[in-house]
Every structure is written in structure tokens, then in C-alpha cells.
Scaffold this active site. Structure first.
Site, PDB file in Angstrom:
ATOM      1  N   SER A  61      -5.462 160.046   1.604  1.00 15.37           N
ATOM      2  CA  SER A  61      -4.067 159.592   1.782  1.00 15.37           C
ATOM      3  C   SER A  61      -3.018 160.661   1.524  1.00 15.37           C
ATOM      4  CB  SER A  61      -3.785 158.400   0.872  1.00 15.37           C
ATOM      5  OG  SER A  61      -4.302 157.238   1.424  1.00 15.37           O
ATOM      6  N   LYS A  64      -0.986 161.739   4.360  1.00 20.98           N
ATOM      7  CA  LYS A  64       0.111 160.896   4.866  1.00 20.98           C
ATOM      8  C   LYS A  64       1.478 161.568   4.665  1.00 20.98           C
ATOM      9  CE  LYS A  64      -2.510 156.647   3.909  1.00 20.98           C
ATOM     10  NZ  LYS A  64      -2.702 155.534   2.950  1.00 20.98           N
ATOM     11  N   TYR A 188      -6.259 159.427  12.903  1.00 16.04           N
ATOM     12  CA  TYR A 188      -6.011 159.049  11.501  1.00 16.04           C
ATOM     13  C   TYR A 188      -7.257 159.277  10.634  1.00 16.04           C
ATOM     14  CZ  TYR A 188      -5.368 156.109   7.393  1.00 16.04           C
ATOM     15  OH  TYR A 188      -5.330 155.650   6.097  1.00 16.04           O
ATOM     16  N   TYR A 240       0.724 154.260  -4.523  1.00 19.94           N
ATOM     17  CA  TYR A 240       0.486 152.863  -4.097  1.00 19.94           C
ATOM     18  C   TYR A 240       1.232 151.893  -4.997  1.00 19.94           C
ATOM     19  CZ  TYR A 240      -3.465 155.593  -2.344  1.00 19.94           C
ATOM     20  OH  TYR A 240      -4.248 156.569  -1.793  1.00 19.94           O
ATOM     21  N   VAL A 258      -7.998 158.533  -2.033  1.00 20.52           N
ATOM     22  CA  VAL A 258      -9.165 157.853  -2.612  1.00 20.52           C
ATOM     23  C   VAL A 258     -10.363 158.772  -2.866  1.00 20.52           C
ATOM     24  CG1 VAL A 258      -8.769 155.466  -1.886  1.00 20.52           C
ATOM     25  CG2 VAL A 258      -9.970 157.029  -0.368  1.00 20.52           C
TER      26      VAL A 258
HETATM   27  N1  GLN Z   1      -9.002 157.136   4.711  1.00 22.64           N
HETATM   28  C1  GLN Z   1      -8.605 156.189   3.717  1.00 22.64           C
HETATM   29  C2  GLN Z   1      -8.435 154.823   4.330  1.00 22.64           C
HETATM   30  O1  GLN Z   1      -7.878 154.758   5.381  1.00 22.64           O
HETATM   31  C3  GLN Z   1      -7.335 156.640   3.062  1.00 22.64           C
HETATM   32  C4  GLN Z   1      -6.893 155.708   1.977  1.00 22.64           C
HETATM   33  C5  GLN Z   1      -6.520 156.359   0.694  1.00 22.64           C
HETATM   34  O2  GLN Z   1      -6.736 157.535   0.409  1.00 22.64           O
HETATM   35  N2  GLN Z   1      -5.986 155.526  -0.144  1.00 22.64           N
HETATM   36  O3  GLN Z   1      -8.848 153.818   3.793  1.00 22.64           O
END
Ligand code: GLN
Length: 304
Positions: A61, A64, A188, A240, A258
Site C-alpha cells: 500500500s 498508493k 494495481y 488506515y 501489509v
Molecule cells: N496489495 C494489497 C491489497 O490490495 C495492498 C493492501 C495493503 O498493503 N494494505 O490487498
């Protein structure tokens, strides 16, 4: 500085035993939950490291922030935020909540999966080129031209990404998302699978801390405004549904992933990169949060 970082690693090492490595993407299960590392790049560009700073992991993430940056440079602030919201949420990062509510016409923010999938769709260039442009910008902002993506994690995400498919499909059905859903998701999944280490994240944080200085072109946005948007969104949404408490306890705009990374930027001061893959219940690195808190306290980095 390196002594302080070493102490911070040792103070927080016990937390690696209290978190759990993400397993909803099967390839992420292979990470060593005991790994813990922190890296700082100060404003002069000096690098300080402690712990497992050479272990590679996927950016997840944290990408992003870079896809949002590119979408804004391509389209401008107004266009992007007509399509994706600015505000934080107390729902988890992969929530479908509200996307089918009749009065809702955009995902809540660009740091939850729905908002990030939409942001990626706004990047110019079509399938493949969108990913390549994100990768190029990550190479520039991290000052590491050798960064690439991890094929195994990418395929694992693509093979098990049904929740992200659901998010993209409901957004398409509701008229929020334009384009081919599978192509957008492919870009993505690949952007999430880009492989970095803690130093790369610290360098990205350093780039943001210096006000995004050094790009050849910014589209039609002023780089200071661009920096304000990115740091503001990281502060409000980057951790988050833990972002506000994190802002109070740490006070540094940060973004987690994550796979266990956290990237932080202290404006006009330093970039911070962290790796520790054992996560808490919100999907943030457990020891990573602990180390950020210790660093902020030790060096008085809290912005407010
Ligand atoms: N690739 C992960 C997903 O889409 C990214 C989510 C994350 O890092 N929180 O679930």
C-alpha cells in the site's frame, strides 16, 4: 544516530512476537516475522541504518502515495478529488462499505484499496504503461534505478485478489471507475508487488520531506501543493483506520503496507523507512509502529 536506531530496534524487538505476518496474499506468508529494521535519511542525504535494512519486501500500500502523486500530476488536484475523497475512515483498508450506497459517488480516500484502484485508473497511458510509469516514479523518488517487482507476489495477489475485484467491479457498475477492470487491477497488483528495502522507503520519505524537489516535470501542479496533498493524506489516512491515533502518538505523516513496510516523512527534516512484517489487527507493522513512536519521542519529531 546509528546508536539511537540500534537502541530503538532492541527496545521494540519483542513486538515482532506479538504481531502476525499477512497471509491473505499467500506469497507474503514466506516473510520472516522476526525481521526488524529501520533506516533514516537526513536532509543532507546521510543514511543511518539499524537491524534488517537489506531485506527486500513488497511495497504494497505504500505504492498508493506514488500512484496518487502521478494521478495528480497527470490530471490536477480537482479532477482527482472529484473522483476519490479526501477523508479518513474507521473501516479497514479493504472495505466494501458504502460503495453501493446510493448517495456515495466515490471511494472514501486514495489510501484504502477502492480509492487506490481508482487512482491507478486515472494515471495516463493505459494498461501496462500505467504500471511502468509508477515503477519509474518509485525508482526516481527512491533514488534506486534497480527497483523492480516480485513476480511471485504479483501472481499470488492476482490469483487471490477477489476482494479487490469486487471493489473494482462495484465501482465500475456504479459509474465511478472507467476502463477495463482486469487491466486496471493488473496494474494495481503489480504496483503493490514492487520490491523495496527499508533504505528505499527512507529515500522516498526523504523525497517527500524535501518537498518533492528534483522532478523534471510536475504536470500543472505546484510541487509545494503536491507535497501538502500527499503528506496531508498520509497523515489522515496513511495508517488506515488507525491514522488518527497514530497521528497523536507519532505525529509523522506515514504510510504502511501489509508486507510490513512503513514510510515516514518529517518535512524539512528526514525520511524514515521501516521493515517488520509482523502486523497488528489493522494491518500495520506492530514493531514498525513501536519504532516510529520511539524515534518520534527520542528525536522530538512530532509535528503537532
Ligand atoms: N496489495 C494489497 C491489497 O490490495 C495492498 C493492501 C495493503 O498493503 N494494505 O490487498
Amino acid at each position: 544516530m546509528e546508536n539511537i536506531l540500534r537502541e530503538i530496534v532492541e527496545e521494540n524487538r519483542y513486538l515482532t512476537g506479538e504481531g502476525r505476518v499477512a497471509d491473505y496474499i499467500p506469497a507474503l506468508k514466506k516473510a520472516n516475522p522476526k525481521d526488524i529494521g529501520i533506516c533514516v535519511v537526513d536532509l543532507e542525504g546521510n543514511t543511518y541504518k539499524a537491524g534488517d535494512c537489506d531485506v527486500k519486501f513488497t511495497i504494497q500500500s505504500i505504492s498508493k502515495v506514488i500512484s496518487l502523486m502521478l494521478a495528480i500530476m497527470d490530471n490536477g488536484q480537482s479532477y482527482v478529488f472529484e473522483r476519490v475523497g479526501y477523508e479518513g475512515t474507521d473501516e479497514p483498508f479493504n472495505t466494501l462499505y458504502k460503495l453501493d450506497f446510493p448517495h456515495i459517488d466515490k471511494p472514501v480516500n486514495p489510501m484504502v484499496n477502492a480509492g487506490a484502484i481508482l487512482t491507478t485508473s486515472l494515471i495516463k497511458g493505459g494498461h501496462g504503461e500505467r504500471f511502468q510509469r509508477i515503477l519509474d516514479l518509485i525508482r526516481i523518488t527512491s533514488n534506486n534505478p534497480n527497483i523492480s517487482y516480485n513476480e511471485e507476489v504479483y501472481l499470488s495477489e492476482k490469483g487471490t485478489g477477489d476482494r479487490n475485484r469486487a471493489l473494482a467491479n462495484i465501482m465500475k457498475a456504479r459509474g465511478m471507475l472507467d476502463g477495463d477492470v482486469e487491466d486496471i487491477l493488473d496494474d494495481y497488483f503489480k504496483q503493490c508487488s514492487i520490491e523495496v528495502d527499508a533504505l528505499d522507503l527512507a529515500n522516498i520519505g526523504f523525497f517527500l520531506a524535501k518537498g518533492c524537489e528534483g522532478l523534471k516535470s510536475y504536470g500543472n501542479i505546484d510541487r509545494r501543493k503536491l507535497t501538502s496533498i500527499l503528506l496531508g493524506i498520509m497523515n489522515a489516512c496513511g495508517m488506515y483506520n488507525f491514522s488518527s491515533q497514530y497521528a497523536i502518538e507519532v505525529g509523522i505523516p506515514s504510510k504502511s503496507g501489509v508486507a510490513g513496510g512503513i514510510m515516514g516523512a518529517v518535512p524539512s527534516n528526514m525520511g524514515i523507512g521501516i521493515y517488520s512484517p509482523a502486523l497488528d489487527e489493522n494491518g500495520n507493522s506492530k514493531a514498525g509502529y513501536g519504532m516510529m513512536k520511539s524515534l518520534s519521542e527520542r528525536l522530538d519529531l512530532r509535528l503537532f
